[in-house]
Design a protein around this motif. Structure first.
Motif, short mmCIF file in Angstrom:
data_model
loop_
_atom_site.label_atom_id
_atom_site.label_comp_id
_atom_site.label_asym_id
_atom_site.label_seq_id
_atom_site.Cartn_x
_atom_site.Cartn_y
_atom_site.Cartn_z
N ALA A 1 1.08 0.39 27.17
CA ALA A 1 0.02 0.84 28.09
C ALA A 1 -1.23 1.19 27.30
O ALA A 1 -1.16 1.90 26.29
N PRO A 2 -2.40 0.68 27.75
CA PRO A 2 -3.65 0.99 27.05
C PRO A 2 -3.99 2.48 27.12
O PRO A 2 -4.59 3.02 26.18
N THR A 3 -3.63 3.14 28.22
CA THR A 3 -3.84 4.59 28.35
C THR A 3 -2.55 5.24 28.84
O THR A 3 -1.65 4.57 29.34
N GLU A 4 -2.50 6.53 28.69
CA GLU A 4 -1.30 7.28 29.09
C GLU A 4 -1.07 7.22 30.60
O GLU A 4 0.07 7.22 31.05
N GLU A 5 -2.16 7.16 31.38
CA GLU A 5 -2.03 7.14 32.85
C GLU A 5 -1.42 5.84 33.36
O GLU A 5 -0.88 5.79 34.46
N LEU A 6 -1.51 4.76 32.59
CA LEU A 6 -1.02 3.45 33.05
C LEU A 6 0.45 3.19 32.69
O LEU A 6 0.96 2.11 32.96
N LYS A 7 1.13 4.18 32.13
CA LYS A 7 2.56 4.00 31.82
C LYS A 7 3.34 3.89 33.13
O LYS A 7 3.22 4.73 34.01
N GLY A 8 4.12 2.81 33.25
CA GLY A 8 4.92 2.58 34.47
C GLY A 8 4.10 2.03 35.62
O GLY A 8 4.61 1.89 36.73
N LYS A 9 2.86 1.69 35.34
CA LYS A 9 1.99 1.14 36.38
C LYS A 9 1.62 -0.29 36.05
O LYS A 9 1.87 -0.77 34.94
N VAL A 10 1.01 -0.95 37.01
CA VAL A 10 0.59 -2.34 36.84
C VAL A 10 -0.71 -2.36 36.04
O VAL A 10 -1.70 -1.75 36.43
N VAL A 11 -0.68 -3.07 34.91
CA VAL A 11 -1.85 -3.16 34.05
C VAL A 11 -2.72 -4.35 34.46
O VAL A 11 -3.93 -4.26 34.51
N ASP A 12 -2.06 -5.49 34.76
CA ASP A 12 -2.79 -6.70 35.12
C ASP A 12 -2.02 -7.48 36.17
O ASP A 12 -0.79 -7.42 36.22
N VAL A 13 -2.75 -8.24 36.98
CA VAL A 13 -2.14 -9.09 38.01
C VAL A 13 -2.31 -10.54 37.58
O VAL A 13 -3.44 -11.02 37.45
N VAL A 14 -1.20 -11.23 37.37
CA VAL A 14 -1.24 -12.64 36.98
C VAL A 14 -1.42 -13.52 38.21
O VAL A 14 -2.20 -14.47 38.20
N GLN A 15 -0.67 -13.21 39.28
CA GLN A 15 -0.78 -13.96 40.54
C GLN A 15 -0.71 -12.97 41.68
O GLN A 15 0.19 -12.12 41.73
N LYS A 16 -1.66 -13.09 42.61
CA LYS A 16 -1.71 -12.17 43.75
C LYS A 16 -0.49 -12.36 44.64
O LYS A 16 0.00 -13.47 44.82
N GLY A 17 -0.08 -11.25 45.25
CA GLY A 17 1.00 -11.29 46.23
C GLY A 17 0.43 -11.10 47.62
O GLY A 17 -0.67 -10.57 47.79
N TYR A 18 1.21 -11.55 48.64
CA TYR A 18 0.72 -11.47 50.02
C TYR A 18 1.81 -10.99 50.96
O TYR A 18 2.99 -11.28 50.76
N LEU A 19 1.35 -10.28 51.99
CA LEU A 19 2.22 -9.80 53.07
C LEU A 19 1.85 -10.52 54.35
O LEU A 19 0.66 -10.70 54.65
N LEU A 20 2.85 -10.93 55.11
CA LEU A 20 2.62 -11.48 56.46
C LEU A 20 3.24 -10.51 57.44
O LEU A 20 4.46 -10.40 57.54
N HIS A 21 2.39 -9.76 58.15
CA HIS A 21 2.85 -8.73 59.10
C HIS A 21 3.86 -7.80 58.45
O HIS A 21 4.98 -7.61 58.93
N GLU A 22 3.50 -7.23 57.34
CA GLU A 22 4.30 -6.26 56.58
C GLU A 22 5.57 -6.87 55.97
O GLU A 22 6.43 -6.15 55.50
N LYS A 23 5.68 -8.18 55.96
CA LYS A 23 6.81 -8.87 55.32
C LYS A 23 6.26 -9.60 54.10
O LYS A 23 5.27 -10.33 54.20
N VAL A 24 6.90 -9.42 52.96
CA VAL A 24 6.43 -10.05 51.73
C VAL A 24 6.72 -11.54 51.80
O VAL A 24 7.86 -11.96 51.98
N ILE A 25 5.65 -12.35 51.70
CA ILE A 25 5.86 -13.80 51.65
C ILE A 25 5.66 -14.33 50.23
O ILE A 25 6.12 -15.42 49.91
N ARG A 26 4.99 -13.54 49.40
CA ARG A 26 4.91 -13.88 47.98
C ARG A 26 4.70 -12.59 47.20
O ARG A 26 3.80 -11.81 47.47
#
Length: 194
Positions: free
Chosen positions: A161-186
């Motif tokens: 983690a580049p900073t202490e606050e980002l430990k256990g968190k998402v640092v970067d997004v390689v591919q976006k995810g999407y929800l269809l009516h609150e259901k994960v489609i990707r």
């Protein structure tokens, strides 16, 4: 005279016997009538009880049938709603890579001036696609600098983690995810800080 007395007594006895015999069938008939009335009442009462039980059974069956039909109707409506919500899911999932490509094109155009007609055209198309996705119930999963959630994110790599606050968190997004009516489609493909 004694004979007459005897004959009279015999006649009287015979008359009483005949009288008793006449009365006996009447009393027997009365007793039988009373017994018949009681047995008829018992039979009638039994029939009424039987019919009441049948009516109660029929009411129970009717209520159960109504409840079953109501459940069927609700289940069918729910299935129809789910079909309407996710009916075009495959088409929408096939459009998402096009949106990703437009996103990459806009990232490549970041160094070009905003007045460039090519950049304006790609931005316009990208915005229309984003609006189309919103109208069809597709939302982008917000991931950057959020807590890692296995229900929404797919971890590809763990980096320091580049900073202490980002430990256990998402640092970067390689591919976006999407929800269809609150259901994960990707799922969002992400890099996690540790």
């Amino acid at each position: 005279m004694a004979e007459e007395k005897i004959v009279n007594e015999q006649e009287q006895g015979a008359d009483e016997l005949v009288k008793d015999q006449k009365e006996a069938p009447e009393e027997t008939a009365k007793k039988e009538d009373k017994h018949d009335k009681k047995s008829k009442k018992d039979k009638t009462h039994e029939q009424i009880e039987k019919l009441e039980n049948e009516v109660a059974d029929m009411k129970d069956k009717h209520i159960r049938l109504q409840a079953e039909f109501d459940n069927f109707r609700k289940r069918t409506l729910k299935e129809k709603m789910e079909l309407m919500k996710s009916g075009g899911e495959t088409v929408l999932m096939n459009i998402i890579p096009v949106v990703d490509d437009l996103d990459r094109a806009l990232a490549a155009f970041s160094e070009i001036e905003d007045e460039n007609p090519l950049k304006q055209g790609v931005t316009l198309i990208y915005n229309k696609f984003q609006e189309f996705l919103k109208q069809n119930g597709i939302k982008e999963i917000e991931a950057k600098e959020k807590d890692f959630d296995t229900d929404l994110h797919e971890a590809i790599v763990k980096i320091p983690a580049p900073t202490e606050e980002l430990k256990g968190k998402v640092v970067d997004v390689v591919q976006k995810g999407y929800l269809l009516h609150e259901k994960v489609i990707r799922f969002a493909k992400v890099v996690i800080g540790e």
